[in-house]
Motif scaffolding. Sequence first.
Motif, PDB file in Angstrom:
ATOM      1  N   HIS A 106      21.528  41.316  42.973  1.00 34.57           N
ATOM      2  CA  HIS A 106      22.065  40.438  44.014  1.00 34.57           C
ATOM      3  C   HIS A 106      23.448  39.930  43.628  1.00 34.57           C
ATOM      4  O   HIS A 106      24.352  39.836  44.479  1.00 34.57           O
ATOM      5  N   ALA A 136      25.922  42.829  44.047  1.00 31.63           N
ATOM      6  CA  ALA A 136      26.185  43.079  45.468  1.00 31.63           C
ATOM      7  C   ALA A 136      27.089  41.991  46.037  1.00 31.63           C
ATOM      8  O   ALA A 136      28.011  42.261  46.809  1.00 31.63           O
ATOM      9  N   GLY A 137      26.853  40.731  45.615  1.00 25.55           N
ATOM     10  CA  GLY A 137      27.680  39.630  46.091  1.00 25.55           C
ATOM     11  C   GLY A 137      29.112  39.762  45.616  1.00 25.55           C
ATOM     12  O   GLY A 137      30.060  39.497  46.366  1.00 25.55           O
ATOM     13  N   LEU A 187      30.730  42.569  44.882  1.00 26.47           N
ATOM     14  CA  LEU A 187      31.412  43.651  45.595  1.00 26.47           C
ATOM     15  C   LEU A 187      31.765  43.233  47.021  1.00 26.47           C
ATOM     16  O   LEU A 187      32.819  43.616  47.550  1.00 26.47           O
ATOM     17  N   GLN A 188      30.909  42.429  47.631  1.00 23.66           N
ATOM     18  CA  GLN A 188      31.212  41.969  48.992  1.00 23.66           C
ATOM     19  C   GLN A 188      32.385  40.994  48.992  1.00 23.66           C
ATOM     20  O   GLN A 188      33.192  40.964  49.927  1.00 23.66           O
ATOM     21  N   GLU A 189      32.460  40.183  47.947  1.00 25.01           N
ATOM     22  CA  GLU A 189      33.535  39.201  47.870  1.00 25.01           C
ATOM     23  C   GLU A 189      34.844  39.812  47.368  1.00 25.01           C
ATOM     24  O   GLU A 189      35.908  39.190  47.498  1.00 25.01           O
ATOM     25  N   ASN A 190      34.753  41.025  46.815  1.00 24.27           N
ATOM     26  CA  ASN A 190      35.945  41.690  46.283  1.00 24.27           C
ATOM     27  C   ASN A 190      36.041  43.111  46.854  1.00 24.27           C
ATOM     28  O   ASN A 190      35.820  44.104  46.142  1.00 24.27           O
ATOM     29  N   PRO A 191      36.367  43.231  48.136  1.00 22.10           N
ATOM     30  CA  PRO A 191      36.400  44.544  48.792  1.00 22.10           C
ATOM     31  C   PRO A 191      37.437  45.500  48.196  1.00 22.10           C
ATOM     32  O   PRO A 191      37.351  46.709  48.396  1.00 22.10           O
TER      33      PRO A 191
END
Length: 225
Positions: A9, A12-13, A15-19
């Motif tokens: 988790h 995943a968080g 990677l979502q916050e650092n596109p």
Amino acid sequence: MTDTAFTPHDIAGFLQENPGFFDEHADVFATLQVPHPHGSRAISLGERQIMTLRERNRELEWRLNELVRNATANETIGTHLAKWCSRLLSECDPQRVPGEIALGLAEQFDLNHAALRLWDLSELPATGYGEPVSQDVRTFTDSLKAPYCGADNGFEAAGWLDAKPKSLALVPLRLETDGPAVGLLVLGSDDAERFTPEMGTTFLESIGQLASAALHRLNPATPKV
């Protein structure tokens, strides 16, 4: 380096916050491997994305084909319904209307069995389609707020057919939308899947409304609604 344990988790968080992570570390993206969804070997993340897109594309194609099949089936039903309705409108003899309702439907929709009983119509003969029916049938028909579809051929009305069907539809007929029933149309098929409880009844309801409208010719004193 620290001893902090990262959970899936957390990753995943991140990677979502650092596109832009994979833009800055393209080599990681190129060499990253994930399990094959249908095998034991590993594949690149790019291959996995392509497989996911292909699966989604197949699903969309299936849905589109299903929509096309449904549209084609509805168009065919609509064509047959229009032809049947034309026969009702072109019949000059009111006494022949019941036959056009039952036999016309059997012909247009390729039904194995069809039967019709009518009552409480002032111009209806007491024979043929106007033969007496039991009070149980009348009460049951009055209780039908929508056509019945299923495989239960134990209904008394199913006995009007020339043979027991594997599936049937029961369509109540009313001169007025919320009025008492004046007839029951029984449609039977040798195909167990022709009339099922899960099927929609829109076309059967239309058949009931059109047949009921035609029956006003056998009860001219009743205003059309």
